[in-house]
Write a protein that holds these residues in place. Structure first.
Motif, mmCIF file in Angstrom:
data_model
loop_
_atom_site.group_PDB
_atom_site.id
_atom_site.type_symbol
_atom_site.label_atom_id
_atom_site.label_comp_id
_atom_site.label_asym_id
_atom_site.label_seq_id
_atom_site.Cartn_x
_atom_site.Cartn_y
_atom_site.Cartn_z
ATOM 1 N N THR A 114 -51.304 56.081 -12.123
ATOM 2 C CA THR A 114 -51.270 56.252 -13.576
ATOM 3 C C THR A 114 -52.375 55.404 -14.197
ATOM 4 N N VAL A 115 -52.973 55.992 -15.227
ATOM 5 C CA VAL A 115 -54.091 55.348 -15.903
ATOM 6 C C VAL A 115 -53.710 55.127 -17.358
ATOM 7 N N ASN A 116 -53.810 53.886 -17.806
ATOM 8 C CA ASN A 116 -53.612 53.558 -19.212
ATOM 9 C C ASN A 116 -55.004 53.395 -19.820
ATOM 10 N N LEU A 117 -55.384 54.363 -20.663
ATOM 11 C CA LEU A 117 -56.739 54.371 -21.220
ATOM 12 C C LEU A 117 -56.891 53.403 -22.391
ATOM 13 N N SER A 118 -55.782 52.836 -22.840
ATOM 14 C CA SER A 118 -55.860 51.928 -23.991
ATOM 15 C C SER A 118 -54.873 50.772 -23.794
ATOM 16 N N PRO A 119 -55.125 49.936 -22.767
ATOM 17 C CA PRO A 119 -54.140 48.904 -22.437
ATOM 18 C C PRO A 119 -53.995 47.818 -23.504
ATOM 19 N N ALA A 120 -55.070 47.580 -24.260
ATOM 20 C CA ALA A 120 -55.045 46.444 -25.188
ATOM 21 C C ALA A 120 -54.576 46.836 -26.581
ATOM 22 N N LEU A 121 -54.544 48.120 -26.876
ATOM 23 C CA LEU A 121 -54.249 48.553 -28.249
ATOM 24 C C LEU A 121 -53.307 49.749 -28.194
ATOM 25 N N ASP A 122 -52.254 49.716 -29.032
ATOM 26 C CA ASP A 122 -51.306 50.831 -29.067
ATOM 27 C C ASP A 122 -51.908 51.952 -29.926
ATOM 28 N N PRO A 123 -52.309 53.070 -29.310
ATOM 29 C CA PRO A 123 -52.955 54.131 -30.093
ATOM 30 C C PRO A 123 -52.077 54.648 -31.227
ATOM 31 N N ALA A 124 -50.747 54.729 -31.018
ATOM 32 C CA ALA A 124 -49.862 55.253 -32.069
ATOM 33 C C ALA A 124 -49.920 54.347 -33.302
ATOM 34 N N ALA A 125 -49.827 53.041 -33.084
ATOM 35 C CA ALA A 125 -49.871 52.091 -34.216
ATOM 36 C C ALA A 125 -51.229 52.181 -34.916
ATOM 37 N N HIS A 126 -52.290 52.294 -34.105
ATOM 38 C CA HIS A 126 -53.638 52.385 -34.677
ATOM 39 C C HIS A 126 -53.770 53.649 -35.543
ATOM 40 N N LEU A 127 -53.265 54.766 -35.049
ATOM 41 C CA LEU A 127 -53.401 56.034 -35.773
ATOM 42 C C LEU A 127 -52.557 56.028 -37.052
ATOM 43 N N ARG A 128 -51.379 55.447 -36.975
ATOM 44 C CA ARG A 128 -50.510 55.365 -38.174
ATOM 45 C C ARG A 128 -51.189 54.523 -39.251
ATOM 46 N N ALA A 129 -51.790 53.412 -38.820
ATOM 47 C CA ALA A 129 -52.461 52.526 -39.789
ATOM 48 C C ALA A 129 -53.658 53.252 -40.401
ATOM 49 N N ALA A 130 -54.417 53.975 -39.575
ATOM 50 C CA ALA A 130 -55.609 54.681 -40.061
ATOM 51 C C ALA A 130 -55.222 55.804 -41.020
ATOM 52 N N ARG A 131 -54.088 56.433 -40.742
ATOM 53 C CA ARG A 131 -53.613 57.556 -41.565
ATOM 54 C C ARG A 131 -53.417 57.136 -43.022
ATOM 55 N N LYS A 132 -52.999 55.877 -43.212
ATOM 56 C CA LYS A 132 -52.735 55.384 -44.589
ATOM 57 C C LYS A 132 -53.994 55.426 -45.451
ATOM 58 N N GLY A 133 -55.110 54.988 -44.886
ATOM 59 C CA GLY A 133 -56.319 54.860 -45.699
ATOM 60 C C GLY A 133 -57.307 56.007 -45.535
ATOM 61 N N ALA A 134 -57.141 56.842 -44.475
ATOM 62 C CA ALA A 134 -58.167 57.869 -44.206
ATOM 63 C C ALA A 134 -57.512 59.150 -43.695
#
Ligand SMILES: Cc1cc2nc3c(=O)[nH]c(=O)nc-3n(C[C@H](O)[C@H](O)[C@H](O)COP(=O)(O)OP(=O)(O)OC[C@H]3O[C@@H](n4cnc5c(N)ncnc54)[C@H](O)[C@@H]3O)c2cc1C
Length: 392
Positions: A250-270
């Motif tokens: 299994t490959v985790n392509l984003s081990p340091a950052l939770d993509p879901a949290a990042h996308l939710r935060a980005a959705r607010k402003g953009a």
């Protein structure tokens, strides 16, 4: 010719053993130069040890076997040796120590140590026959087209594993183990790129990113590299040692950052930004293009529900892949498996059943992680055998 100790193989372990075994020791190697793997290691700068050396960073059917030798000849002992010879070094990353200059300095250092100890080296020498009777090993050698018979009280097998046959790797250690009744743990390639059906990642060849790769429950957080043949980079090489044919990784392509949290935060402003544009903030552009062929990445952030964000995040962080194979002995940095440690004394590397017989280095079923651990095992097991031979 009568000697005390014959060492087969002038690689990392054999040279180290000779430096400790002292007078009456002869090292032979079929290669033109000693320590060829040292010379090419670490991109020519030799990653000669790791500050974090500890038994947990080694694979073996018996994980306890390596403990004694590693404790008796540590990374600090080797650092002291290197420093005493005036070889400048630096830590690159993750405790990995490299020469500032060329790796050949390490070979020259080992040769100086070996000569100072009174050991001799014969290169371009082939072993034609080996027998053992009445406490004596008789080796029929061929050197410069001439045959020489050497008789020795002790035999140290330091001919390494099967990796990179082009560099002179042979199965001699396994043949000798068989000849003297020692069992093997099936040798297989380790620290090796994994392959996939042709073209699987062709569009991504050259793309690299930090990732967490897991095989058989062991994970490595290091760079991952897509290649024409499949996957490589340190995280894959490390995981390959834990992977077996037919299994998934299994490959985790984003081990340091939770993509879901990042996308939710980005959705607010953009909200009007497309999902693929936003993903390019956290993943390489070509990888996002590749993933778009396999996952639904359509629409804008405003259209992305929390549930879809979570599902996408899970796909990116738990990408399950089944390699079709590995690049094999041709490129494997090490050989997993080898002479079964059950038959060896962990303090001296001596055979428990055949007097005077020793196996050291990569020939033994002890394999380190990537990062200087395999050389540390070669130094430690070589020193263990050499010291016990000098004392005997
Ligand atoms: C490309 C590459 C890079 C590497 N980089 C690193 C690194 O940076 N750090 C690290 O820790 N490890 C590294 N390794 C792993 C490391 O090189 C080995 O684990 C280590 O060399 C093993 O030491 P050894 O003495 O047991 O075997 P080797 O160093 O392989 O020595 C075995 C010797 O035996 C000789 N021999 C073999 N068969 C015969 C025969 N039939 N007759 C006579 N002589 C024979 C060979 O010529 C060779 O000189 C690297 C390996 C490779 C392939």
């Amino acid at each position: 010719m009568q000697i005390k100790t014959l060492i087969l193989g002038a690689g990392a372990a054999g040279l180290m053993c000779a430096a400790h075994a002292g007078p009456g020791t002869l090292v032979i190697d079929h290669a033109r130069a000693p320590g060829e793997k040292i010379r090419i290691s670490g991109g020519g700068r030799c990653n000669f040890t790791n500050l974090g050396t500890e038994p947990a960073r080694f694979l073996s059917q018996n994980p306890h076997f390596c403990k004694s030798a590693l404790a008796r000849y540590t990374q600090w002992d080797f650092i002291e040796l290197v420093s005493r010879h005036g070889i400048a070094w630096h830590e690159k990353t993750l405790g990995q120590l490299f020469c500032d200059g060329k790796a050949t300095q390490i070979v020259a250092m080992l040769l100086r140590e070996m000569e100072a100890a009174g050991a001799e080296l014969w290169l371009q020498t082939a072993l034609r026959e080996l027998t053992h009777a009445d406490g004596t090993y008789t080796a029929r050698l061929e050197r410069d087209g001439r045959e020489t018979v050497v008789q020795a009280q002790n035999l140290v097998v330091a001919t390494g594993g099967r990796s990179i046959p082009k560099m002179g790797a042979t199965g001699l250690a396994y043949d000798i183990a068989g000849q003297f009744g020692h069992a093997l743990v099936a040798p297989r390639p380790g620290l090796v790129p994994l392959t996939f059906p042709e073209g699987r990642f062709a569009d991504l060849a050259g793309v690299s990113l930090p990732a967490r790769v897991t095989a058989n429950g062991t994970s490595f957080d290091e760079a991952l590299l897509f290649t024409h043949r499949g996957l490589s980079g340190p995280s894959i090489l490390q995981a390959s040692s834990y992977w077996h044919e037919g299994e998934e990784i299994t490959v985790n392509l984003s081990p340091a950052l939770d993509p879901a949290a990042h996308l939710r935060a980005a959705r607010k402003g953009a909200g009007k930004r497309s999902l693929t544009t936003e993903l390019r903030q956290i993943l390489p552009e070509r990888l996002v293009g590749h993933l778009a062929d396999h996952l639904d990445l359509s629409g804008n952030l405003a259209d992305l529900s929390d549930k879809r964000a979570e599902t996408l995040s899970e796909s990116l962080r738990n990408w399950t892949l089944r390699p079709s194979g590995s690049e094999g002995w041709r490129t494997a940095e090490v050989t997993l498996g080898g002479v079964n440690t059950d038959g060896l004394n962990s303090k001296t590397m001596a055979s428990k059943t055949v007097p005077g017989l020793h196996f050291i280095g990569e020939a033994v079923d002890v394999t380190g992680w990537l990062g200087g651990y395999n050389f540390q095992w070669a130094w430690a097991s070589g020193a263990a055998a050499g010291r016990s031979l000098a004392a005997g």
